[in-house]
Design an enzyme around this catalytic site. Structure first.
Site, short mmCIF file in Angstrom:
data_model
loop_
_atom_site.label_atom_id
_atom_site.label_comp_id
_atom_site.label_asym_id
_atom_site.label_seq_id
_atom_site.Cartn_x
_atom_site.Cartn_y
_atom_site.Cartn_z
N LYS A 152 -18.79 -12.99 4.87
CA LYS A 152 -20.39 -12.36 4.76
C LYS A 152 -20.91 -12.11 3.64
O LYS A 152 -20.39 -11.57 2.75
CB LYS A 152 -20.07 -11.23 5.95
CG LYS A 152 -20.12 -11.51 7.27
CD LYS A 152 -20.44 -10.72 8.04
CE LYS A 152 -19.39 -9.46 8.41
NZ LYS A 152 -19.90 -8.17 9.09
N GLY A 175 -13.44 -2.37 1.46
CA GLY A 175 -14.70 -1.82 1.50
C GLY A 175 -14.90 -0.83 0.51
O GLY A 175 -16.04 -1.05 -0.13
N ARG A 178 0.81 -1.40 -0.03
CA ARG A 178 0.16 0.06 0.13
C ARG A 178 0.75 1.17 -0.05
O ARG A 178 0.39 2.30 -0.68
CB ARG A 178 -1.00 -0.09 1.06
CG ARG A 178 -2.20 -0.62 0.96
CD ARG A 178 -3.08 -0.49 2.13
NE ARG A 178 -4.37 -1.38 1.69
CZ ARG A 178 -5.52 -0.84 2.29
NH1 ARG A 178 -5.64 -0.20 3.50
NH2 ARG A 178 -6.87 -1.59 1.95
N GLY A 184 -8.83 -6.62 1.26
CA GLY A 184 -7.88 -6.70 1.88
C GLY A 184 -7.06 -7.77 1.91
O GLY A 184 -5.56 -8.17 2.02
P1 ADP Z 1 -11.22 -9.56 1.68
O1 ADP Z 1 -10.53 -8.95 2.84
O2 ADP Z 1 -10.37 -9.92 0.65
O3 ADP Z 1 -12.36 -8.52 1.20
P2 ADP Z 1 -13.38 -10.64 3.56
O4 ADP Z 1 -13.06 -9.72 4.37
O5 ADP Z 1 -14.68 -10.66 2.67
O6 ADP Z 1 -12.21 -10.66 2.12
O7 ADP Z 1 -13.13 -12.36 3.72
C1 ADP Z 1 -12.04 -12.57 4.57
C2 ADP Z 1 -12.37 -13.62 5.71
O8 ADP Z 1 -13.08 -14.61 5.47
C3 ADP Z 1 -11.17 -14.31 6.52
O9 ADP Z 1 -11.03 -13.82 7.59
C4 ADP Z 1 -11.68 -15.65 6.20
O10 ADP Z 1 -10.96 -16.55 7.34
C5 ADP Z 1 -12.97 -15.67 6.16
N1 ADP Z 1 -13.46 -16.91 5.57
C6 ADP Z 1 -13.30 -17.48 4.32
N2 ADP Z 1 -13.87 -18.79 3.99
C7 ADP Z 1 -14.52 -18.79 5.33
C8 ADP Z 1 -15.31 -19.84 5.97
N3 ADP Z 1 -15.54 -21.07 5.09
N4 ADP Z 1 -15.91 -19.76 7.15
C9 ADP Z 1 -15.60 -18.76 7.91
N5 ADP Z 1 -14.80 -17.93 7.44
C10 ADP Z 1 -14.32 -17.88 6.10
MG MG Z 2 -11.34 -8.20 4.66
#
Ligand code: ADP
Ligand code: MG
Length: 415
Positions: A199, A373, A38, A350
């Site tokens: 989520k 986000g 970053r 992230g």
């Molecule tokens: P990004 O930061 O790339 O946008 P997110 O914040 O949406 O990704 O999601 C990241 C989180 O999702 C990680 O902490 C990971 O552990 C969680 N995750 C992925 N698969 C699962 C799962 N099957 N059950 C629970 N948490 C999960």
């Molecule tokens: Mg995230």
């Protein structure tokens, strides 16, 4: 882009306050930088300003100190890292506002760089108070927003400050909006979107907004469980959001739009979501009640790969499993496939960016967004509050007049 950028204004000899996003992953609570991507992503703007003899003042937040000084979240060490990268001295002010910061900003010579301490050591930053925004504005003649990852937040250093200084976009912000905008405008088809993470609620707006442009949506990660449950599968102890209604609506909308929405065919399950837990791969019809989904299975990897290989544009957001606890096979496989595609590949998020950097695949991806986000909000079709307040190219003609003083009512001097 409809906002003016730093390229269109005269910056020579001016004190240019640049809001950057140095909110990088740290090594535990040591305050050490784990990944400086970053920071490096803002170099085009910093270099541009230095080359033109601007007096560069950088400000950022780091973590969530909650309005007070937290040693492990100080940007002190960041000045040293930046100094190594820029190969020139970087001054550091121990407070982002106040007499010391003002004195140091005033003492800068053309081409010199000053980094301010963590903005969030003041609670007023997130509360976006006028006095705080005004104190920050006193440090500069021009404001540049280059913090894409924070541009969806109405904070003082993003939104409030633009009431007091002529405000334009930095080169990273411009690039983020252009690259992410390209998937909303005219993506080369087939266009596939791979989604994971925890989520569904984080991603609904985005899925909804791209439905008319996309050909395939593949869903893994924790959010797959909510979709599987909406289709009446037993998902055991998997993370499921209260309501499966949203997932059901998206499934119906995909069907109406002729979009192939693909869920896992098999998953890796564990007794507990814990490192070292015993795992097994099961088909989605056979998820035990006592277990939780922690990753996608091999068959799913194969099926997602087959789809991805047909795509000419791919957007990826969110890991396929709980990769932090070692359930990372699905995520790593998807990262490698996406990096090998002969397609426009864009990633957001992230965690996703961290994984790509760790696997040293960043240079094989068309664009790795620095925003989590913010990228999702933007892809949902929302205008980012920090972008909205920058000078508009269409109306800027009226404010683009020769500079007669500095910082007068947001008027922009062209020098
Ligand atoms: P990004 O930061 O790339 O946008 P997110 O914040 O949406 O990704 O999601 C990241 C989180 O999702 C990680 O902490 C990971 O552990 C969680 N995750 C992925 N698969 C699962 C799962 N099957 N059950 C629970 N948490 C999960
Ligand atoms: Mg995230």
């Amino acid at each position: 882009m409809d906002r003016l950028t730093v390229r269109e204004i005269d910056v020579t000899g001016k004190r240019v306050l640049v809001r950057v996003d140095f909110n990088v992953p740290l090594v535990g609570k040591t305050g050490k930088i784990a990944d400086d991507s970053r920071i490096r992503a803002t170099l085009p703007t910093i270099d541009y300003l230095m080359d033109r003899g601007a007096r560069v003042i950088l400000c950022s937040h780091l973590g969530r100190p909650g309005g007070k000084f937290v040693k492990g979240l100080s940007l002190d060490g960041f000045a040293r890292r930046l100094q190594e990268i820029l190969m020139q001295p970087v001054a550091f002010s121990r407070d982002c506002i106040g007499p010391e910061a003002e004195k140091m900003a005033a003492a800068l010579e053309n081409g010199q760089v000053l980094l301010l301490e963590n903005l969030r050591f003041h609670a007023e930053e997130e509360r976006n108070t006028e006095p705080f925004a005004r104190s920050l504005a006193r440090l500069g003649d021009i404001f540049v927003n280059d913090a894409f990852g924070t541009s969806h937040r109405s904070h003082a250093s993003i939104v409030g400050i633009t009431s007091y200084l002529p405000s334009v976009a930095g080169l990273l912000l411009e690039k983020e909006l252009r690259e992410l905008g390209s998937i909303l405008e005219a993506p080369a088809r087939p266009f596939g979107v791979l989604l994971g993470g925890a989520k569904v609620s984080d991603k609904v707006g985005m899925i909804d907004n791209i439905m008319g442009k996309v050909d395939f949506i593949m869903i893994g990660g924790g959010m797959a469980a909510t979709f599987l449950k909406a289709k009446s599968y037993e998902v055991g102890l998997s993370l499921v959001e209260d309501s499966t209604e949203t997932a059901a609506k998206l499934i119906a909308k995909a069907l109406n739009n002729g979009v192939k929405l693909q869920l896992p065919d098999d998953v890796v399950v564990a007794d507990k979501i814990e490192s070292g837990a015993t795992v097994e791969t099961v088909s989605i019809e056979n998820i035990p009640r006592s277990k939780a989904i922690v990753d996608i299975g091999v068959l799913t990897i194969t099926n997602f790969t087959r789809r991805l290989e047909r795509c000419r544009t791919v957007f990826w957001n969110g890991p396929m499993g709980v990769y932090e606890m070692g359930f990372d096979e699905g995520t790593n496989a998807m990262a490698r496939i996406i990096a090998s595609l002969n397609a426009a590949t864009i990633t957001g998020g992230g965690s996703t960016a961290e994984i790509i950097t760790e696997m040293k695949l960043a240079d094989k991806i068309t664009f790795v967004s620095t925003g989590g986000g913010a990228s999702l909000r933007f892809l949902s079709g929302e205008t980012l509050s920090g972008v909205e307040v920058l000078l508009d190219r269409k109306t800027a003609g009226r404010v683009l007049q020769p500079l007669t003083g500095r910082g007068h009512n947001g008027q922009l001097g062209t020098g």
